[in-house]
Design an enzyme around this catalytic site. Structure first.
Site, short mmCIF file in Angstrom:
data_model
loop_
_atom_site.label_atom_id
_atom_site.label_comp_id
_atom_site.label_asym_id
_atom_site.label_seq_id
_atom_site.Cartn_x
_atom_site.Cartn_y
_atom_site.Cartn_z
N ASP A 13 -0.55 -6.91 -2.29
CA ASP A 13 -0.03 -7.29 -3.61
C ASP A 13 -0.77 -8.48 -4.21
OD1 ASP A 13 1.99 -5.30 -3.35
OD2 ASP A 13 3.08 -6.67 -2.05
N LYS A 16 -5.22 -6.35 -6.42
CA LYS A 16 -6.43 -5.52 -6.27
C LYS A 16 -6.56 -4.53 -7.42
CE LYS A 16 -5.05 -4.10 -2.22
NZ LYS A 16 -3.96 -5.06 -1.94
N GLY A 40 1.25 -0.05 -3.89
CA GLY A 40 1.58 0.03 -5.30
C GLY A 40 0.65 -0.87 -6.08
P1 IMP Z 1 4.59 0.82 5.99
O1 IMP Z 1 3.15 0.67 5.61
O2 IMP Z 1 5.44 1.52 4.95
O3 IMP Z 1 4.76 1.41 7.35
O4 IMP Z 1 5.22 -0.65 6.09
C1 IMP Z 1 4.79 -1.57 7.07
C2 IMP Z 1 4.77 -2.98 6.49
O5 IMP Z 1 3.75 -3.08 5.51
C3 IMP Z 1 6.05 -3.40 5.80
O6 IMP Z 1 6.23 -4.80 5.99
C4 IMP Z 1 5.76 -3.15 4.32
O7 IMP Z 1 6.54 -3.94 3.47
C5 IMP Z 1 4.29 -3.53 4.27
N1 IMP Z 1 3.56 -2.87 3.20
C6 IMP Z 1 3.15 -1.58 3.18
N2 IMP Z 1 2.49 -1.33 2.03
C7 IMP Z 1 2.46 -2.47 1.34
C8 IMP Z 1 1.86 -2.84 0.09
O8 IMP Z 1 1.20 -2.06 -0.60
N3 IMP Z 1 2.04 -4.13 -0.30
C9 IMP Z 1 2.71 -5.02 0.46
N4 IMP Z 1 3.28 -4.73 1.63
C10 IMP Z 1 3.14 -3.46 2.07
MG MG Z 2 1.18 -3.67 -4.25
#
Ligand code: IMP
Ligand code: MG
Length: 405
Positions: A13, A16, A40
């Protein structure tokens, strides 16, 4: 010309999407190289605001080819939803390509992501519950289904039958929930396959020809370095590599093609989900940052944890990625703070350390050692030239540069 990796340097976040959107104007190709729709990216341009989860942020330029690389995992329903939304708003999708080697997020991945998190209770990772972790698990376990597999229906049915039988055993026997019905999943994914087929390619060849023509290729990361499964705050990480090295693997190019590694840092830190974050501010300052910068997750809407810039994290991130440049975002969020803190080391068990400990349990006990700087106390968002920034803001940037070496 050359390939440029754009890497989230903290916990994701960092902005990018915005940086890629700016750079993509001059790029021939943008490739997303890791993650799935757990990511996202918010892009605001002349057409309005867009929230992208899987489609590369280069899609808004008619001359830019956008690739969803082999290193990603794709939820076809989400991808198709994003495609529909973009085309309804007038964005041309004819240059969108999907690697036939990318893995597919299946309904059981999403179910298991939620069930596993619930089972962990207080130790939950705080995943996005999008099925991304279980899909990468299956990739490593050799139980994955790839985009290319969907393109051959009889082969897909055979593979799905084999995998679903095992997944249904876990769903019913371990978690006591209803099994998934083969025919339903098959039909649903056949419809997705028909819709995506025109976009599916051997994408690493496309990159090779762009690089041979000396065109600019942008490698778009997802998440951030501190969520990398090797170097992040394991086990509170994601499951594919957001690092510069991950870019080669997830796009299918040689490391010698990557000439620039651009780190995107926020001028402070945020993290969403569980796991250690030494500079987290659980006070009014953290809340002020969150409100001012609207720090809520693009994917899950969760409030992001906010804190001061962590120089230990930054130095580590720089060392293991070989950054050639920094893009510092959201400096204007700090406009109204008379004093700014930067963490330059940690206190751990009576010692001062300046390296990030590998063990999460150690990192959790680290107390940040801060250095204080004067804020600039004036709005800077309208400033377009470095030399016009208040001297305090330039000093702050200079200090971040030093910490990143
Ligand atoms: P997962 O990737 O959904 O398995 O989540 C694993 C960890 O990565 C969690 O702490 C999520 O909140 C974090 N996470 C996954 N994708 C993002 C992102 O795009 N931005 C910030 N944190 C992320
Ligand atoms: Mg993001």
């Amino acid at each position: 010309m050359t390939a440029i990796a754009v890497v989230g340097a903290q916990w994701g976040d960092e902005g990018k999407g915005k940086i890629i959107d700016m750079l993509a104007e001059k790029a021939a190709v943008v490739v997303r190289y890791s993650g799935g729709d757990n990511a996202g990216h918010t892009v605001i341009n002349s057409r309005g605001e867009f929230k992208l989860h899987i489609i590369p942020s280069g899609i808004f330029y008619s001359h830019t080819t956008c690739i969803i690389g082999n290193g990603t995992v794709i939820n076809p329903a989400v991808l198709i939803g994003e495609m529909d939304n973009l085309s309804q708003r007038g964005v041309d999708l004819s240059r969108l390509y999907i690697s036939d080697r990318a893995h597919v997020i299946m309904p059981y991945h999403i179910l298991l992501d939620g069930l596993e998190e619930d089972k962990l209770g207080g130790n939950a990772l705080g995943t996005t519950r999008k099925g991304v972790g279980p899909a990468f698990t299956d990739k490593a376990a050799r139980l994955g289904i790839r985009v290319g597999d969907l393109m051959d229906k009889p082969g897909f049915l055979k593979r799905l039958n084999l995998v679903l039988e095992r997944k249904n055993q876990i769903l019913t026997k371990v978690y006591g929930v209803q099994p998934l019905v083969l025919e339903e999943v098959y039909q649903q994914y056949c419809r997705y396959a028909d819709r995506l087929a025109p976009h599916v390619r051997e994408t690493s060849e496309m990159l090779d020809s762009a690089l041979k023509k000396k065109e600019i290729v942008l490698l778009e990361g997802a998440q951030g370095v501190l969520l990398d499964p090797d170097f992040g705050t394991y086990p509170y990480t994601t499951s594919s590599s957001p690092m510069a090295a991950g870019a080669c693997l997830g796009a299918g190019i040689g490391p010698n093609q990557v000439r620039q590694v651009l780190a995107v840092f926020k001028a402070y830190c945020t993290r969403v989900g569980g796991g250690p974050m030494p500079t987290e501010l659980k006070d009014d300052i953290g809340e002020a940052i969150r409100q001012c910068a609207h720090e809520f997750g693009t994917t899950t809407g969760r409030p992001r944890r906010c804190g001061w810039f962590d120089g230990v994290v930054a130095r580590f991130s720089a060392r293991i990625n070989g950054y050639t440049g920094l893009a510092i975002t959201r400096l204007d969020v700090l406009d109204n703070f008379p004093k700014l803190k930067i963490c330059t080391a940690y206190h751990l068990d009576g010692k001062t350390i300046d390296e990030l400990p590998a063990r999460t349990e150690d990192l959790e006990r680290c107390q940040p050692a801060y250095e204080e700087m004067d804020g600039w106390m004036t709005p800077i968002s309208g400033i377009r030239q470095y030399s016009h920034l208040p001297v305090e803001a330039r000093r702050y940037i200079k200090r971040l540069e030093e910490l990143c070496n």
